[in-house]
Design a protein around this motif. Structure first.
Motif, PDB file in Angstrom:
ATOM      1  N   LEU A 139      54.166  46.574  82.516  1.00 44.12           N
ATOM      2  CA  LEU A 139      53.912  46.767  80.892  1.00 44.12           C
ATOM      3  C   LEU A 139      55.463  47.057  80.696  1.00 44.12           C
ATOM      4  O   LEU A 139      56.282  47.231  79.755  1.00 44.12           O
ATOM      5  N   PHE A 140      55.025  48.551  81.387  1.00 41.09           N
ATOM      6  CA  PHE A 140      56.442  49.418  80.803  1.00 41.09           C
ATOM      7  C   PHE A 140      57.644  49.255  81.337  1.00 41.09           C
ATOM      8  O   PHE A 140      58.346  49.527  80.867  1.00 41.09           O
ATOM      9  N   GLY A 141      57.162  48.793  82.381  1.00 34.96           N
ATOM     10  CA  GLY A 141      58.946  48.169  82.880  1.00 34.96           C
ATOM     11  C   GLY A 141      59.585  47.338  81.912  1.00 34.96           C
ATOM     12  O   GLY A 141      60.466  46.919  81.976  1.00 34.96           O
ATOM     13  N   LEU A 142      58.757  46.643  81.772  1.00 36.98           N
ATOM     14  CA  LEU A 142      59.289  45.590  80.891  1.00 36.98           C
ATOM     15  C   LEU A 142      59.978  45.580  79.384  1.00 36.98           C
ATOM     16  O   LEU A 142      60.241  45.838  79.022  1.00 36.98           O
ATOM     17  N   LEU A 143      58.288  47.163  79.172  1.00 35.10           N
ATOM     18  CA  LEU A 143      58.964  47.668  78.027  1.00 35.10           C
ATOM     19  C   LEU A 143      60.446  47.774  77.441  1.00 35.10           C
ATOM     20  O   LEU A 143      61.563  47.825  76.829  1.00 35.10           O
ATOM     21  N   VAL A 144      60.661  48.913  78.997  1.00 33.82           N
ATOM     22  CA  VAL A 144      62.263  49.243  79.411  1.00 33.82           C
ATOM     23  C   VAL A 144      63.487  48.036  79.259  1.00 33.82           C
ATOM     24  O   VAL A 144      63.877  48.767  78.453  1.00 33.82           O
ATOM     25  N   VAL A 145      63.143  47.149  79.669  1.00 32.47           N
ATOM     26  CA  VAL A 145      64.201  46.426  79.765  1.00 32.47           C
ATOM     27  C   VAL A 145      64.569  45.019  79.189  1.00 32.47           C
ATOM     28  O   VAL A 145      65.502  45.055  77.945  1.00 32.47           O
ATOM     29  N   ALA A 146      63.004  45.825  77.931  1.00 36.97           N
ATOM     30  CA  ALA A 146      63.499  44.599  76.937  1.00 36.97           C
ATOM     31  C   ALA A 146      64.044  45.497  76.071  1.00 36.97           C
ATOM     32  O   ALA A 146      65.544  44.750  75.071  1.00 36.97           O
ATOM     33  N   VAL A 147      64.165  46.410  75.861  1.00 33.78           N
ATOM     34  CA  VAL A 147      64.422  47.691  74.475  1.00 33.78           C
ATOM     35  C   VAL A 147      66.077  47.999  75.174  1.00 33.78           C
ATOM     36  O   VAL A 147      67.142  47.537  74.540  1.00 33.78           O
ATOM     37  N   TRP A 148      65.914  47.798  76.214  1.00 31.48           N
ATOM     38  CA  TRP A 148      67.913  47.760  77.405  1.00 31.48           C
ATOM     39  C   TRP A 148      68.454  47.458  76.785  1.00 31.48           C
ATOM     40  O   TRP A 148      69.450  47.598  76.032  1.00 31.48           O
ATOM     41  N   GLY A 149      67.975  45.955  77.358  1.00 31.96           N
ATOM     42  CA  GLY A 149      68.748  44.958  76.571  1.00 31.96           C
ATOM     43  C   GLY A 149      69.127  44.435  75.260  1.00 31.96           C
ATOM     44  O   GLY A 149      70.268  44.584  75.267  1.00 31.96           O
ATOM     45  N   PHE A 150      68.185  44.797  74.554  1.00 31.32           N
ATOM     46  CA  PHE A 150      68.112  44.434  73.062  1.00 31.32           C
ATOM     47  C   PHE A 150      69.433  45.337  72.316  1.00 31.32           C
ATOM     48  O   PHE A 150      70.234  44.707  71.647  1.00 31.32           O
ATOM     49  N   LEU A 151      68.945  46.985  72.742  1.00 33.91           N
ATOM     50  CA  LEU A 151      70.369  47.973  72.123  1.00 33.91           C
ATOM     51  C   LEU A 151      71.255  47.579  73.035  1.00 33.91           C
ATOM     52  O   LEU A 151      72.371  48.114  72.098  1.00 33.91           O
ATOM     53  N   LEU A 152      71.153  47.996  74.035  1.00 37.18           N
ATOM     54  CA  LEU A 152      72.894  48.022  74.295  1.00 37.18           C
ATOM     55  C   LEU A 152      73.683  46.139  73.976  1.00 37.18           C
ATOM     56  O   LEU A 152      75.047  46.574  73.985  1.00 37.18           O
ATOM     57  N   VAL A 153      73.235  45.446  74.724  1.00 38.20           N
ATOM     58  CA  VAL A 153      73.791  43.818  73.866  1.00 38.20           C
ATOM     59  C   VAL A 153      74.411  44.284  71.971  1.00 38.20           C
ATOM     60  O   VAL A 153      75.288  44.244  72.481  1.00 38.20           O
ATOM     61  N   TRP A 154      73.434  44.689  71.783  1.00 43.05           N
ATOM     62  CA  TRP A 154      74.312  45.037  70.026  1.00 43.05           C
ATOM     63  C   TRP A 154      75.031  46.309  70.182  1.00 43.05           C
ATOM     64  O   TRP A 154      75.929  45.571  69.607  1.00 43.05           O
ATOM     65  N   ALA A 155      74.310  46.997  70.300  1.00 42.96           N
ATOM     66  CA  ALA A 155      75.795  48.377  71.259  1.00 42.96           C
ATOM     67  C   ALA A 155      77.146  47.831  71.364  1.00 42.96           C
ATOM     68  O   ALA A 155      78.388  48.113  70.510  1.00 42.96           O
ATOM     69  N   ALA A 156      77.107  47.267  72.599  1.00 42.36           N
ATOM     70  CA  ALA A 156      78.271  45.950  73.196  1.00 42.36           C
ATOM     71  C   ALA A 156      78.730  45.372  71.785  1.00 42.36           C
ATOM     72  O   ALA A 156      80.256  45.751  72.099  1.00 42.36           O
ATOM     73  N   LEU A 157      78.390  44.439  71.202  1.00 36.91           N
ATOM     74  CA  LEU A 157      79.169  43.911  70.594  1.00 36.91           C
ATOM     75  C   LEU A 157      79.636  44.651  69.090  1.00 36.91           C
ATOM     76  O   LEU A 157      80.373  44.412  69.193  1.00 36.91           O
ATOM     77  N   TRP A 158      78.887  45.317  68.612  1.00 33.85           N
ATOM     78  CA  TRP A 158      79.173  46.379  66.894  1.00 33.85           C
ATOM     79  C   TRP A 158      81.077  46.539  67.944  1.00 33.85           C
ATOM     80  O   TRP A 158      81.822  46.509  67.599  1.00 33.85           O
ATOM     81  N   LEU A 159      80.637  47.290  69.353  1.00 30.02           N
ATOM     82  CA  LEU A 159      81.804  47.539  69.546  1.00 30.02           C
ATOM     83  C   LEU A 159      83.074  46.894  69.535  1.00 30.02           C
ATOM     84  O   LEU A 159      84.245  47.128  69.163  1.00 30.02           O
ATOM     85  N   ILE A 160      82.757  46.010  70.232  1.00 29.49           N
ATOM     86  CA  ILE A 160      84.197  44.734  70.728  1.00 29.49           C
ATOM     87  C   ILE A 160      84.417  43.779  69.190  1.00 29.49           C
ATOM     88  O   ILE A 160      85.509  43.875  69.209  1.00 29.49           O
ATOM     89  N   ASN A 161      83.870  43.926  68.618  1.00 28.88           N
ATOM     90  CA  ASN A 161      83.910  43.345  67.180  1.00 28.88           C
ATOM     91  C   ASN A 161      85.148  44.521  66.350  1.00 28.88           C
ATOM     92  O   ASN A 161      85.553  44.110  65.709  1.00 28.88           O
ATOM     93  N   ARG A 162      84.975  45.834  66.714  1.00 33.43           N
ATOM     94  CA  ARG A 162      85.858  46.517  66.211  1.00 33.43           C
ATOM     95  C   ARG A 162      87.478  46.300  67.258  1.00 33.43           C
ATOM     96  O   ARG A 162      88.579  46.956  66.726  1.00 33.43           O
ATOM     97  N   VAL A 163      87.388  45.953  68.389  1.00 29.00           N
ATOM     98  CA  VAL A 163      88.741  45.372  68.977  1.00 29.00           C
ATOM     99  C   VAL A 163      89.126  43.583  68.944  1.00 29.00           C
ATOM    100  O   VAL A 163      90.214  43.881  68.149  1.00 29.00           O
ATOM    101  N   VAL A 164      87.850  42.850  68.481  1.00 25.45           N
ATOM    102  CA  VAL A 164      87.979  41.407  68.101  1.00 25.45           C
ATOM    103  C   VAL A 164      87.404  41.054  68.258  1.00 25.45           C
ATOM    104  O   VAL A 164      86.420  41.654  67.884  1.00 25.45           O
ATOM    105  N   PRO A 165      87.769  40.118  66.531  1.00 22.40           N
ATOM    106  CA  PRO A 165      86.443  39.660  66.276  1.00 22.40           C
ATOM    107  C   PRO A 165      85.486  38.992  66.713  1.00 22.40           C
ATOM    108  O   PRO A 165      85.933  38.338  68.037  1.00 22.40           O
ATOM    109  N   VAL A 166      84.418  38.857  67.188  1.00 17.87           N
ATOM    110  CA  VAL A 166      82.620  38.605  68.088  1.00 17.87           C
ATOM    111  C   VAL A 166      83.097  36.876  68.173  1.00 17.87           C
ATOM    112  O   VAL A 166      82.614  36.036  68.114  1.00 17.87           O
ATOM    113  N   ARG A 167      82.864  36.765  66.296  1.00 14.96           N
ATOM    114  CA  ARG A 167      82.412  35.389  65.819  1.00 14.96           C
ATOM    115  C   ARG A 167      84.165  34.247  65.653  1.00 14.96           C
ATOM    116  O   ARG A 167      84.980  35.555  64.943  1.00 14.96           O
ATOM    117  N   VAL A 168      84.280  33.530  66.067  1.00 11.69           N
ATOM    118  CA  VAL A 168      85.510  32.794  65.394  1.00 11.69           C
ATOM    119  C   VAL A 168      85.889  32.173  64.109  1.00 11.69           C
ATOM    120  O   VAL A 168      84.644  32.347  63.023  1.00 11.69           O
TER     121      VAL A 168
END
Length: 430
Positions: free
Chosen positions: A367-396
C-alpha cells in the motif's frame, strides 16, 4: 561450451525474444487506441506511438536507464551508467547489460504509451514529444529505481512488483489521469448540464485486434521478467497471466449484461486488459485461483471507475486510468493479500499474503509503495505539463481539434478514397 556459457546464451535469447514481444505491444496500443478514437484522429495515434518508441528508446538509453539502475548511496537516484557506460557490474545478471537495457527499454516505452490514450484527440504533437522525454527520462526511471533497483529505498522495504503493476501501470495510469484532467475534455464530450455524450469508437474490430496483440505480448511482459529461460516458474507465470486476463473479460461480459442488458464491447476489451494489468505484480507469487479472483475484481472495478470518471467530467477516451491506474493498484494490493508462503523468498518467509497467515506487513508495504508511485506520477506529470505549456501549447487549437488531428496536425487523413486529392501547397500555407 560450458554449462555456464550455455545458460547465459539461453537466457540472452529468452530475454531478447520477450523484449521483442513487449515492443510488439506498441502495435497493440496503436490499433487499440486508433480503433477507440474517431476516424479523423487515427493517424495522430500512430504518430504518438512512433514518438514513444523513437524518443523513448533514445532518452532511456542516454540517461533514463542510468537514473533507474545506476548505483547510488541513498536509494533515490542512479548516478552512473549513462549511455550504458561505466561500471554496472553490481547489477548481478546472467545476461549482458545491453540485453538488460533492451528489455527494460520496452517497459519504459510502454509507460508513456499508457498516458497517450488519455490525451488522445486533443494534445499538441510537439508538447507530446516533450512529455515523452520527461516521462521516459525522469518520472518513470526514478519510480523504477525506488522499487526495482537493488539499492532502491522502497525495494529495501520489501515491496513486491514482479513485472510492474505499480511501477509501470499504476504510475502510467495516475499519470494519465493527471494528463486528462490538465488538458480537459474533448469538445462536445460533455453537454452544458454536465451529462456525457457518447463518442462512438471508429473501429471496434481494429481495437479488438490491438487487444489480442497486447494479450500476446503480455506473456513476454510477465514471463520475460524472470530474465531466465530455465526459470521453473515461467509456466506458472504464463498460466496466471492467462487466467487473470480471461476472468477480467468474462467478468465484464457478465457484469455489463446485468448492468446494461447487453455485453458492452469496449468494456469487455478493457476488462481483459484490466485482468492482464492486475496480475502483473503477482503473477509469480499467487495461485491460479487467486489470479482468477484478481482479474475478475479488476474487470468489474474498471467498469465502475469508467462510469465515475464520466460523472466527474474527466475525459479518458481509451480508459487509460480505469484499466492501468485502477487495475494496477488492485494488482499491487493483491500481492499483499494472496502471495503464497515461500514465493517471495528474496525478502524472507515472514513476508507473504495476509490470507495465508503472513500478517499485515507485506500488505502495508504494498500500500505504501503504491501510494508513492501514484502521487509521484500524478504530481510530476501535472507539473511537467504546466512547464511544457509555457513553452508550447499543450492542447491543439479549436479548429485543429474540430477538423481532426490527422489533417490539422499531420496533414494527411488515415482513410482516403481514390478520388481524394490533397492540395499540398494549401496545407503548407495554413
Amino acid at each position: 561450451m560450458s554449462v555456464m556459457e550455455l545458460s547465459k546464451g539461453l537466457d540472452t535469447v529468452w530475454v531478447v525474444l520477450t523484449a521483442a514481444m513487449i515492443l510488439l505491444m506498441e502495435g497493440g496500443f496503436a490499433l487499440l487506441e486508433a480503433g477507440f478514437v474517431r476516424q479523423k484522429n487515427a493517424v495522430s495515434i500512430i504518430m504518438k506511438v512512433f514518438v514513444d518508441i523513437a524518443f523513448g528508446a533514445l532518452v532511456y538509453y542516454a540517461f533514463g536507464f542510468a537514473i533507474m539502475y545506476g548505483s547510488d548511496a541513498g536509494g533515490w537516484i542512479g548516478t552512473n551508467g549513462f549511455m550504458l557506460k561505466g561500471d554496472l557490474s553490481f547489477i548481478h545478471l546472467n545476461i549482458s547489460i545491453d540485453t538488460y537495457w533492451l528489455f527494460q527499454s520496452a517497459f519504459a516505452i510502454a509507460v508513456i504509451s499508457i498516458v497517450s490514450g488519455a490525451v488522445a484527440e486533443r494534445i499538441n504533437f510537439r508538447a507530446y514529444i516533450l512529455l515523452t522525454i520527461v516521462m521516459t527520462g525522469l518520472i518513470y526511471p526514478l519510480a523504477g529505481h525506488w522499487i526495482w533497483s537493488v539499492n532502491g529505498w522502497i525495494h529495501r522495504m520489501g515491496m513486491i512488483d514482479f513485472a510492474g503493476s505499480a511501477v509501470i501501470h499504476a504510475l502510467g495510469g495516475f499519470s494519465a489521469l493527471a494528463a486528462a484532467k490538465f488538458i480537459g475534455p474533448r469538445i462536445g464530450k460533455f453537454s452544458k448540464d454536465g451529462r456525457p455524450n457518447i463518442v462512438p469508437p471508429s473501429n471496434l474490430p481494429l481495437a479488438s485486434v490491438g487487444t489480442f496483440i497486447l494479450w500476446f505480448g503480455w506473456f513476454g511482459f510477465n514471463a520475460g521478467s524472470t530474465l531466465s529461460a530455465t526459470n521453473s516458474s515461467i509456466g506458472h507465470i504464463a498460466v496466471t497471466t492467462m487466467l487473470s486476463a480471461a476472468s477480467g473479460g468474462a467478468a465484464c461480459i457478465l457484469f455489463t449484461m446485468m448492468r446494461y442488458k447487453k455485453a458492452d464491447p469496449p468494456m469487455v476489451i478493457n476488462g481483459s486488459l484490466a485482468g492482464l494489468v492486475s496480475i502483473t505484480a503477482g503473477c509469480a507469487y499467487v495461485s491460479d485461483e487467486a489470479a482468477i479472483l484478481i482479474g475478475a475484481s479488476a474487470g468489474i472495478a474498471m467498469v465502475l471507475v469508467t462510469e465515475l470518471l464520466e460523472r466527474r467530467q474527466i475525459d479518458d477516451p481509451v480508459g487509460a486510468f480505469a484499466v492501468h491506474g485502477v487495475s494496477g493498484s488492485i494488482g499491487t494490493i493483491a500481492v499483499g493479500l494472496f502471495a503464497l508462503p515461500g514465493a517471495a523468498g528474496r525478502i524472507g518467509s515472514s513476508h507473504y499474503g495476509l490470507f495465508y497467515g503472513g500478517g499485515w506487513t507485506l500488505l502495508g508495504i504494498q500500500l505504501f509503495g503504491l501510494l508513492v508511485v501514484a502521487v509521484w506520477g500524478f504530481l510530476l506529470v501535472w507539473a511537467a505539463l504546466w512547464l511544457i505549456n509555457r513553452v508550447v501549447p499543450v492542447r491543439v487549437s479549436q479548429d485543429e481539434e474540430l477538423v481532426g488531428l490527422d489533417v490539422g496536425i499531420h496533414g494527411v487523413p488515415a482513410y482516403s478514397q481514390e478520388h481524394d486529392f490533397i492540395d499540398l501547397e494549401q496545407l503548407k500555407n495554413k
